[in-house]
Scaffold this active site. Structure first.
Site, PDB file in Angstrom:
ATOM      1  N   HIS A  93       0.826  -1.208   0.000  1.00 64.76           N
ATOM      2  CA  HIS A  93       0.000   0.000   0.000  1.00 64.76           C
ATOM      3  C   HIS A  93       0.860   1.258   0.000  1.00 64.76           C
ATOM      4  O   HIS A  93       2.058   1.196   0.241  1.00 64.76           O
ATOM      5  CB  HIS A  93      -0.959   0.023   1.195  1.00 64.76           C
ATOM      6  CG  HIS A  93      -0.267   0.086   2.526  1.00 64.76           C
ATOM      7  ND1 HIS A  93      -0.019  -1.036   3.283  1.00 64.76           N
ATOM      8  CD2 HIS A  93       0.246   1.122   3.230  1.00 64.76           C
ATOM      9  CE1 HIS A  93       0.606  -0.684   4.390  1.00 64.76           C
ATOM     10  NE2 HIS A  93       0.783   0.620   4.380  1.00 64.76           N
ATOM     11  N   ARG A 153      -1.275  10.671   4.724  1.00 63.99           N
ATOM     12  CA  ARG A 153      -1.832  11.307   5.913  1.00 63.99           C
ATOM     13  C   ARG A 153      -2.882  12.324   5.497  1.00 63.99           C
ATOM     14  O   ARG A 153      -2.662  13.082   4.552  1.00 63.99           O
ATOM     15  CB  ARG A 153      -0.733  11.992   6.714  1.00 63.99           C
ATOM     16  CG  ARG A 153       0.168  11.033   7.421  1.00 63.99           C
ATOM     17  CD  ARG A 153       1.125  11.759   8.375  1.00 63.99           C
ATOM     18  NE  ARG A 153       1.893  10.791   9.106  1.00 63.99           N
ATOM     19  CZ  ARG A 153       3.087  10.318   8.719  1.00 63.99           C
ATOM     20  NH1 ARG A 153       3.627  10.755   7.598  1.00 63.99           N
ATOM     21  NH2 ARG A 153       3.722   9.430   9.445  1.00 63.99           N
ATOM     22  N   GLU A 173      -3.737   3.651   1.819  1.00 68.78           N
ATOM     23  CA  GLU A 173      -4.052   3.687   3.250  1.00 68.78           C
ATOM     24  C   GLU A 173      -4.145   5.143   3.675  1.00 68.78           C
ATOM     25  O   GLU A 173      -3.162   5.876   3.617  1.00 68.78           O
ATOM     26  CB  GLU A 173      -2.951   3.000   4.060  1.00 68.78           C
ATOM     27  CG  GLU A 173      -3.124   3.148   5.560  1.00 68.78           C
ATOM     28  CD  GLU A 173      -1.868   2.745   6.326  1.00 68.78           C
ATOM     29  OE1 GLU A 173      -1.622   3.347   7.382  1.00 68.78           O
ATOM     30  OE2 GLU A 173      -1.141   1.843   5.866  1.00 68.78           O
ATOM     31  N   ASN A 179      -4.765  11.093  11.945  1.00 63.20           N
ATOM     32  CA  ASN A 179      -4.365  11.261  13.340  1.00 63.20           C
ATOM     33  C   ASN A 179      -5.368  12.190  13.999  1.00 63.20           C
ATOM     34  O   ASN A 179      -5.577  13.320  13.546  1.00 63.20           O
ATOM     35  CB  ASN A 179      -2.943  11.820  13.423  1.00 63.20           C
ATOM     36  CG  ASN A 179      -1.925  10.812  12.930  1.00 63.20           C
ATOM     37  OD1 ASN A 179      -1.933   9.671  13.336  1.00 63.20           O
ATOM     38  ND2 ASN A 179      -1.067  11.236  12.020  1.00 63.20           N
ATOM     39  N   HIS A 200       3.231  10.848  -6.504  1.00 64.12           N
ATOM     40  CA  HIS A 200       1.794  10.887  -6.743  1.00 64.12           C
ATOM     41  C   HIS A 200       1.210   9.479  -6.770  1.00 64.12           C
ATOM     42  O   HIS A 200       1.938   8.498  -6.909  1.00 64.12           O
ATOM     43  CB  HIS A 200       1.475  11.614  -8.061  1.00 64.12           C
ATOM     44  CG  HIS A 200       2.038  10.941  -9.264  1.00 64.12           C
ATOM     45  ND1 HIS A 200       3.273  11.254  -9.791  1.00 64.12           N
ATOM     46  CD2 HIS A 200       1.558   9.934 -10.041  1.00 64.12           C
ATOM     47  CE1 HIS A 200       3.510  10.493 -10.840  1.00 64.12           C
ATOM     48  NE2 HIS A 200       2.503   9.681 -11.008  1.00 64.12           N
ATOM     49  N   GLU A 252      -2.627  11.119 -10.419  1.00 58.92           N
ATOM     50  CA  GLU A 252      -2.573  11.037 -11.870  1.00 58.92           C
ATOM     51  C   GLU A 252      -3.670  10.094 -12.356  1.00 58.92           C
ATOM     52  O   GLU A 252      -3.840   9.001 -11.817  1.00 58.92           O
ATOM     53  CB  GLU A 252      -1.211  10.506 -12.304  1.00 58.92           C
ATOM     54  CG  GLU A 252      -1.056  10.375 -13.797  1.00 58.92           C
ATOM     55  CD  GLU A 252       0.309   9.829 -14.195  1.00 58.92           C
ATOM     56  OE1 GLU A 252       0.707  10.033 -15.349  1.00 58.92           O
ATOM     57  OE2 GLU A 252       0.977   9.185 -13.340  1.00 58.92           O
TER      58      GLU A 252
END
Length: 155
Positions: free
Chosen positions: A5, A9, A66, A70, A89, A132
């Site tokens: 993966h 964030r 993923e 937080n 990207h 993209e």
């Protein structure tokens, strides 16, 4: 070795899910809320990838994005992430680049690099992650409004 993966964030999980799921059409495969660590992980898969997981892959994950959220601290402050492009990207092959760009545009997403060539476009997530979009198979014939649309910002 196999790819698992890419972790991104995010500052606002709802805005991120609107972009990745409602906009790009990814599917939420798994979610982990960790109260002790004060974070949420959301694993997303592209439509053509979501049914490829075997039972053992489901535990670790197939090729995913993923999203890591937080949670705000005790004062309600959310960590501010800068420079979303510093890792490069994400890239997705799409069935109809013009239709997807129109859909994203209708959602208010800026098409930073329009698909003037019928083959490639770039957009950014709410957290500034560059995405993209590549037309599946051969490029589409140039068409308006994309063919004459200028770039907007950076991608």
């Amino acid at each position: 070795m196999r790819y698992l993966h890419t972790m991104v964030r995010v500052k606002d999980i709802d805005a991120a899910l609107r972009f990745y799921c409602d906009g790009l059409g990814l599917y939420e495969q798994r979610r982990i809320d960790n109260d002790a660590g004060r974070f949420t992980l959301v694993f997303l898969a592209a439509p053509e990838d979501r049914d490829m997981a075997t039972p053992t892959e489901a535990l670790r994950g197939q090729a995913h994005v993923e999203l890591t959220y937080n949670w705000p601290d005790e004062t309600g402050a959310v960590e501010d992430y800068q420079g979303g492009r510093n890792f490069g990207h994400l890239a997705y092959e799409v069935d109809d680049i013009y239709a997807l760009c129109q859909h994203l545009s209708d959602m208010g997403v800026v098409i930073n690099r329009p698909p003037r060539d019928g083959s490639m476009a770039f957009v950014r997530s709410p957290d500034g992650i560059s995405v993209e979009l590549l037309q599946k198979g051969h490029p589409k014939a140039p068409a308006e409004p994309w063919a004459s649309m200028p770039n907007s910002g950076s991608w």
